[in-house]
Motif scaffolding. Structure first.
Motif, short mmCIF file in Angstrom:
data_model
loop_
_atom_site.label_atom_id
_atom_site.label_comp_id
_atom_site.label_asym_id
_atom_site.label_seq_id
_atom_site.Cartn_x
_atom_site.Cartn_y
_atom_site.Cartn_z
N ALA A 372 0.83 -1.20 0.00
CA ALA A 372 0.00 0.00 0.00
C ALA A 372 0.86 1.25 0.00
CB ALA A 372 -0.93 0.00 1.21
N TYR A 373 1.91 1.25 0.81
CA TYR A 373 2.78 2.41 0.87
C TYR A 373 3.66 2.55 -0.38
CZ TYR A 373 1.52 3.79 5.59
OH TYR A 373 0.82 4.25 6.69
N GLU A 374 4.03 1.44 -0.99
CA GLU A 374 4.79 1.51 -2.25
C GLU A 374 3.95 2.21 -3.33
OE1 GLU A 374 6.27 -2.22 -3.62
OE2 GLU A 374 7.96 -2.23 -2.23
N ILE A 375 2.66 1.88 -3.38
CA ILE A 375 1.78 2.51 -4.36
C ILE A 375 1.67 4.01 -4.08
CG2 ILE A 375 -0.63 2.64 -5.11
CD1 ILE A 375 -0.70 -0.46 -4.67
N ILE A 376 1.57 4.36 -2.81
CA ILE A 376 1.49 5.78 -2.43
C ILE A 376 2.76 6.51 -2.86
CG2 ILE A 376 1.57 7.32 -0.43
CD1 ILE A 376 -0.45 5.33 0.89
N GLU A 377 3.92 5.91 -2.62
CA GLU A 377 5.18 6.55 -3.02
C GLU A 377 5.25 6.72 -4.53
OE1 GLU A 377 8.36 5.35 0.49
OE2 GLU A 377 8.20 4.06 -1.27
N GLU A 378 4.78 5.71 -5.25
CA GLU A 378 4.81 5.77 -6.71
C GLU A 378 3.90 6.87 -7.25
OE1 GLU A 378 3.44 2.94 -10.46
OE2 GLU A 378 3.98 2.00 -8.57
N LEU A 379 2.70 7.00 -6.67
CA LEU A 379 1.73 7.98 -7.16
C LEU A 379 2.08 9.40 -6.71
CD1 LEU A 379 -1.60 6.01 -6.57
CD2 LEU A 379 -0.54 6.50 -8.77
N SER A 380 2.65 9.53 -5.52
CA SER A 380 2.90 10.86 -4.97
C SER A 380 4.30 11.38 -5.27
CB SER A 380 2.71 10.85 -3.45
OG SER A 380 3.72 10.08 -2.82
#
Length: 477
Positions: A372-380
């Protein structure tokens, strides 16, 4: 000199009020469950909420120590469910019962709104579903056309209590307005609500940053409770209130709450746009963004499958980690975040003891959290450097150790992270303090700091990559 702040939490099942000082210390609190009927998941009485609220405030304020100076109580704010809406008439009386966020009758309207919104909003929230306020407004117009002419204003659950406290119903905040269709990028009610959906412009509230003072406590209530000069602060949704109570309010802060489900919320400089709709962003009172998402994976599997002597299971897990097993304790079919897969099912390793399965499931939830946090880092494009945590799942020391090592960042466990405390912090944010960031820094307390275990970090990196490969093999990722 001591200052006091009241937080009110109107939940689905009951209400809680809390009085804290300027450092977040609890002076008094009380709660009460609602008496609900079979329709409670669809509709509830706002008057019942208010009656319960006044009873609790009577009880709490009357029970204060005789030597406490009530004039130190400076402000009050409210949190409640996101997506619950109420139509009011010109006298601010409910035209109909509150339509609850959990009311699924507006599913068809939600699909239509999503299609229309997608054509008119480029960078903003368009993931409307049956839990959203705007969907319920449109459903109500179609289900009760004869009542539309009697509506003067649509408000949210927290707004009703704010209105009863202050007499001001016209104002709501960024977090409550989001799922009623407010455009947080342009800070306006978009024209398609009126032109395409038939919503009347006069039905829509003024929207202000969370933490804005909207008025003062009504004189009759101030006299009843022996209070003076108490300011009433606009409400906030329950998820955002819990995030604030966790202390995760500064740019770069993130919070994971593990209860029945796993909920992630944070603070970013830029709005986070997820083309798959797994995440959406609230607007931070100071202009930042508060993106978040919720998983179907959490701690419910413990309640269901490991209900007794949790300390025994945790002690066994301490000796078994890292297990080297890929597990995913998904109780229901389907996941929404970090993967959006309606056919997803639990992953249960073969030939594994129940003790090993418990430990592997703890690791599996940590892997879901990291993904979940990897996706957040990728998007943000912004790095996660630490995670604040709350919820029942944060009470397990071994789970905290696993999560810190899988995420490879420090985890800070907050002492208390209730919605009522979050509301009290919002009450203080622009009355006693200069901002919500300053208020939260002073009014929240970290109970524990857990850092990655270097030995586990190396082994969990391999296990996490195996977890991702398994999801890819199952076509979940």
């Amino acid at each position: 000199m001591q200052a006091g702040f009241i937080g009110i939490d109107i939940g689905t099942q009951g209400a809680r009020v809390i009085l804290v000082d300027q450092l977040g210390g609890v002076i008094a609190s009380t709660s009460r469950s609602f008496i609900l009927d079979d329709m409670a998941r669809e509709e509830q009485s706002p008057m019942m909420w208010w009656d319960t609220c006044t009873m609790l405030l009577d009880e709490m304020l009357d029970g204060l120590p005789a030597n406490m100076d009530k004039s130190t109580i400076q402000a009050v704010s409210v949190t409640s469910t996101s997506g619950t809406v109420i139509p009011l008439d010109s006298n601010n009386q409910p035209v109909h019962a509150a339509l609850m966020y959990s009311d699924g009758r507006s599913a068809a309207q939600a699909k239509r709104i999503h299609k229309i919104a997608s054509k008119h909003i480029k960078n903003g929230y368009v993931g409307f579903n049956a839990s959203c306020g705007i969907s319920k407004m449109c459903w109500f117009m179609e289900a009760y056309p004869d009542k539309s002419d009697t509506i003067a204003l649509w408000i949210h659950a927290a707004d009703y209590i704010v209105g009863q406290l202050s007499g001001q119903y016209q104002t709501t905040d960024y977090t409550n307005a989001l799922k009623s269709g407010y455009d947080l990028e342009r800070l306006e009610w978009p024209p398609y609500l009126i032109n395409k959906l038939g919503v009347k412009k006069e039905w829509l509230q003024t929207v202000v940053p969370s933490g804005t003072v909207v008025g003062s406590l009504r004189k009759d209530l101030a006299m009843q409770w022996g209070l003076k000069d108490v300011r009433v602060v606009v409400g906030i949704t329950d998820g955002c209130a819990s995030q604030i109570a966790s202390g995760a309010v500064k740019l770069g802060d993130w919070n994971t709450t593990i209860g029945t489900t796993l909920v992630i919320k944070g603070v970013t400089k830029n709005q986070l746009i997820d083309p798959l709709g797994r995440l959406y962003s609230h607007r931070h009172p100071e202009g930042y963004w508060m993106p978040g998402g919720a998983s179907n994976t959490g701690a419910d599997w413990i309640t269901m499958n490991f209900p007794s002597d949790i300390a025994k299971w945790n002690q066994a897990a301490e000796k078994l980690i890292p297990t080297g097993k890929v597990a995913w304790p998904l109780l229901q079919e389907g996941e929404r975040y970090p993967v959006s897969v309606p056919y997803a099912r639990a992953i249960i390793p073969e030939q594994i003891s129940k003790q090993e399965l418990y430990a592997a499931n703890l690791e599996g939830v940590a892997c879901i959290e990291r993904l979940a946090y990897e996706i957040i880092e990728e998007l943000s494009g912004e790095k996660i450097v630490a995670v604040y945590t709350a919820g029942g799942g944060s009470n397990s020391d071994v789970w905290l150790r696993i999560r810190a090592s899988v995420l490879n960042v420090p985890i800070y466990k907050c002492k208390a992270a209730s919605g009522a405390l979050g509301a009290a912090i919002m009450a203080a944010s622009n009355t006693y303090y200069r901002s919500v960031t300053e208020a939260a820094s002073q009014m929240t307390t970290m109970e524990k700091e857990v850092y990655p275990d270097d030995r586990l970090v190396v082994q969990y990196e391999k296990q996490y990559q195996q977890f991702k490969q398994k999801l890819k093999a199952l076509n979940y990722l």
